[in-house]
Write an enzyme that holds these catalytic residues in place. Structure first.
Site, PDB file in Angstrom:
ATOM      1  N   LYS A  36     -15.072  33.035  65.406  1.00  0.00           N
ATOM      2  CA  LYS A  36     -13.794  33.642  65.025  1.00  0.00           C
ATOM      3  C   LYS A  36     -13.840  34.058  63.556  1.00  0.00           C
ATOM      4  O   LYS A  36     -14.597  33.482  62.770  1.00  0.00           O
ATOM      5  CB  LYS A  36     -12.666  32.609  65.201  1.00  0.00           C
ATOM      6  N   ARG A  61     -11.040  28.431  79.491  1.00  0.00           N
ATOM      7  CA  ARG A  61     -11.185  28.566  80.942  1.00  0.00           C
ATOM      8  C   ARG A  61     -12.456  27.895  81.441  1.00  0.00           C
ATOM      9  O   ARG A  61     -12.516  27.444  82.585  1.00  0.00           O
ATOM     10  CB  ARG A  61     -11.129  30.053  81.336  1.00  0.00           C
TER      11      ARG A  61
HETATM   12  N1  BES Z   1      -7.793  29.185  71.702  1.00  0.00           N
HETATM   13  C1  BES Z   1      -7.965  30.572  71.845  1.00  0.00           C
HETATM   14  C2  BES Z   1      -6.654  31.297  72.120  1.00  0.00           C
HETATM   15  C3  BES Z   1      -5.756  31.460  70.923  1.00  0.00           C
HETATM   16  C4  BES Z   1      -6.010  32.432  69.972  1.00  0.00           C
HETATM   17  C5  BES Z   1      -4.635  30.678  70.781  1.00  0.00           C
HETATM   18  C6  BES Z   1      -5.167  32.591  68.893  1.00  0.00           C
HETATM   19  C7  BES Z   1      -3.785  30.842  69.698  1.00  0.00           C
HETATM   20  C8  BES Z   1      -4.057  31.795  68.758  1.00  0.00           C
HETATM   21  C9  BES Z   1      -8.898  30.889  73.006  1.00  0.00           C
HETATM   22  O1  BES Z   1      -9.917  29.976  73.197  1.00  0.00           O
HETATM   23  C10 BES Z   1      -9.531  32.187  72.687  1.00  0.00           C
HETATM   24  O2  BES Z   1     -10.257  32.260  71.734  1.00  0.00           O
HETATM   25  N2  BES Z   1      -9.238  33.216  73.489  1.00  0.00           N
HETATM   26  C11 BES Z   1      -9.758  34.518  73.263  1.00  0.00           C
HETATM   27  C12 BES Z   1     -10.190  35.068  74.606  1.00  0.00           C
HETATM   28  C13 BES Z   1     -11.001  36.318  74.500  1.00  0.00           C
HETATM   29  C14 BES Z   1     -12.342  36.002  73.877  1.00  0.00           C
HETATM   30  C15 BES Z   1     -11.162  36.879  75.884  1.00  0.00           C
HETATM   31  C16 BES Z   1      -8.674  35.369  72.626  1.00  0.00           C
HETATM   32  O3  BES Z   1      -7.484  35.205  72.987  1.00  0.00           O
HETATM   33  O4  BES Z   1      -8.985  36.152  71.755  1.00  0.00           O
HETATM   34 MN    MN Z   2     -11.579  30.385  71.971  1.00  0.00          MN
END
Ligand code: BES
Ligand code: MN
Ligand code: ZN
Length: 474
Positions: free
Chosen positions: A258, A332
């Site tokens: 990230k 997931r």
């Molecule tokens: N934990 C995150 C989701 C999230 C992101 C929650 C920002 C709160 C704030 C999750 O694991 C994630 O990173 N999801 C990705 C999925 C994508 C890679 C398909 C996302 O939402 O960007």
């Molecule tokens: Mn994630």
């Protein structure tokens, strides 16, 4: 903080302060107080308060006037008033207060009692700073005016607030303290305190069960993964409600790292886990005649030489294979194995709770959790419970057209479905593992915590989950 019910007029209350409500067209108080309010030009908007010294003839010292907006009084405005009252009580360190009884549109007195206790206690939650003593709550007693003396609803409200407090505490803890092992220890100590059954599976156990998907997330971290189950038995051998909470104690994204800005907030990626533990805390205190099991897959998602890489293919416990196209879609990957694992509990219904997608924040903001289900009756039940709990959800569809976005050339599915409808494709992914029972998914990425100056966990959706469980009795 203690709550009680008293059948008394506010004139006779012998404490520090009394709370009276004032709506835009009506003051719910005696003529003396009414005149005082009119003199001060009080605007009766929900969330506004006014403190006045009480005239002769009252035993208490002050009156707190709380605006509740229009009549009939809406539940949302009543809660706004309660939050404002809490901050006055806290600010002026008022110990003993009586709150005037009030009719709230669409709800009975039991609801008013439960909600009053829950909201006031939760509004007085103090963030516990690492390495310091817990701040003391200054409120001692809240007496709610009532002609009944059934305190059961107050206890329920407090139990829910206690659950929320556990959830908020776990959420706010940094990931160097709140590790998967810490979550497991928390579950074990809850089991001791409340007489629950607790089981914690270690990496070897999960390996033997074939949880290749879950373990693909934890393998880049020094923190050992845990699969935690905690069961409350209040109804013999009946099928349990099963809640599954995403417990990623830190989500760096893994090799699909990230960006740095705001990454600290990924300590909140275990709020699904914290909320199912919080709901269990509430239920274990209320002791209803129902069976409840909560399951928490707990891992840390880190980049490392031995971490999963984009393009890796893993085999889940269900036997289905997954191409990991993005290591940041890790929620997931751990949930799918947990959702296969819970079949052993022979669940009546399974609800998973997860900070799963950033996309749900774009879709619904921070006011409603995303709700998706493979069973419309179940979704409807959850919506009803969420209204009573004032813990909103909004349903999104799960349909085959979206599911097609998960196609992979190299495995049964990919773990991402592209930019469009990210919240729904995540749910479609999970639905491939929940074919054998009634299942709903709550995406709480927008509702579990607040960013900015007031950064902190909210304790949601503990009110909804607890209400849903209680609503299943009969
Ligand atoms: N934990 C995150 C989701 C999230 C992101 C929650 C920002 C709160 C704030 C999750 O694991 C994630 O990173 N999801 C990705 C999925 C994508 C890679 C398909 C996302 O939402 O960007
Ligand atoms: Mn994630
Ligand atoms: Zn995550």
């Amino acid at each position: 903080m203690e709550f009680s019910l008293i059948d008394q007029s506010i004139q006779h209350f012998d404490g520090d302060s009394v709370v009276v409500f004032s709506s835009v067209d009506k003051v719910f108080a005696d003529i003396n107080i009414q005149q005082l309010i009119e003199l001060s030009n009080f605007e009766s908007k929900a969330g506004k308060t006014l403190i006045l010294n009480l005239p002769e003839g009252f035993k208490a010292k002050q009156v707190i006037v709380a605006g509740v907006g229009d009549t009939p009084i809406s539940a949302k405005n009543y809660v706004k008033a309660l939050v404002a009252i809490s901050s006055v009580l806290g600010e002026y360190k008022i110990k003993n207060t009586m709150i005037q009884s009030l009719e709230v549109d669409g709800f009975d007195q039991a609801w008013v009692h439960r909600t009053t206790a829950r909201v006031i206690q939760n509004a007085n939650y103090k963030i516990h700073k690492v390495g310091t003593d817990k701040d003391k709550v200054t409120i001692e007693n809240i007496a709610i005016q009532s002609t009944t003396d059934n305190a059961h609803d107050l206890m329920q409200g407090q139990a829910i607030a206690n659950g929320m407090s556990l959830t908020r505490n776990l959420g706010d803890l940094p990931s160097n303290i709140c590790t998967p092992s810490y979550l497991a220890d928390t579950a074990k100590s809850m089991a001791k305190e409340f007489g629950l059954e607790c089981e914690v599976l270690e990496q070897d156990d999960m390996d033997k069960l074939g949880m290749g998907s879950l373990l693909s997330v934890s393998k880049g971290s020094i923190e050992p993964p845990k699969l935690i189950s905690l069961s409350y038995k209040g109804d013999g051998d009946s099928k349990p409600v099963v809640l599954v909470g995403k417990g990623v104690t830190f989500d760096s994204g893994g090799i699909s790292l990230k960006p740095g800005a705001g990454m600290d907030e990924m300590k909140y990626d275990m709020c699904g886990a914290a909320s199912v533990l919080g709901a269990m805390r509430a239920i274990a205190q209320i002791k209803p005649n129902i069976n409840l099991t909560v399951v928490v897959p707990a891992v840390e998602n880190m980049p490392a030489h031995n971490a999963s890489k984009p393009g890796d293919v893993v085999t889940s416990m269900s036997g289905q294979t997954i191409e990991i196209l993005n290591t940041d879609a890790e929620g997931r990957l751990i949930l799918c194995d947990a959702l296969t694992y819970v079949e052993k509990f022979n669940p009546e219904v399974v609800i998973d709770v997860a900070t799963l997608t950033g996309a749900v924040i774009i879709a619904l903001g921070k006011h409603n959790s995303g709700l998706m289900s493979n069973n419309q009756d179940l979704a409807d039940d959850i919506i009803v419970s969420s209204k009573g709990a004032l813990d909103g959800v909004w349903q999104l569809p799960i349909e085959d057209e979206y599911d097609e976005q998960l196609k992979s050339n190299f495995a049964d599915m990919g773990n991402i479905g592209g930019r469009e409808a990210g919240t729904i494709t995540a749910a479609c992914f999970l639905s491939r593992f929940t074919k054998d029972y009634r299942w709903a998914h709550l995406d709480i990425a927008g509702t579990a915590w607040i960013s900015g100056a007031k950064k902190g966990a909210t304790g949601r959706p503990v009110p909804l989950l607890t209400q849903y469980v209680l609503d299943q009795i009969n």
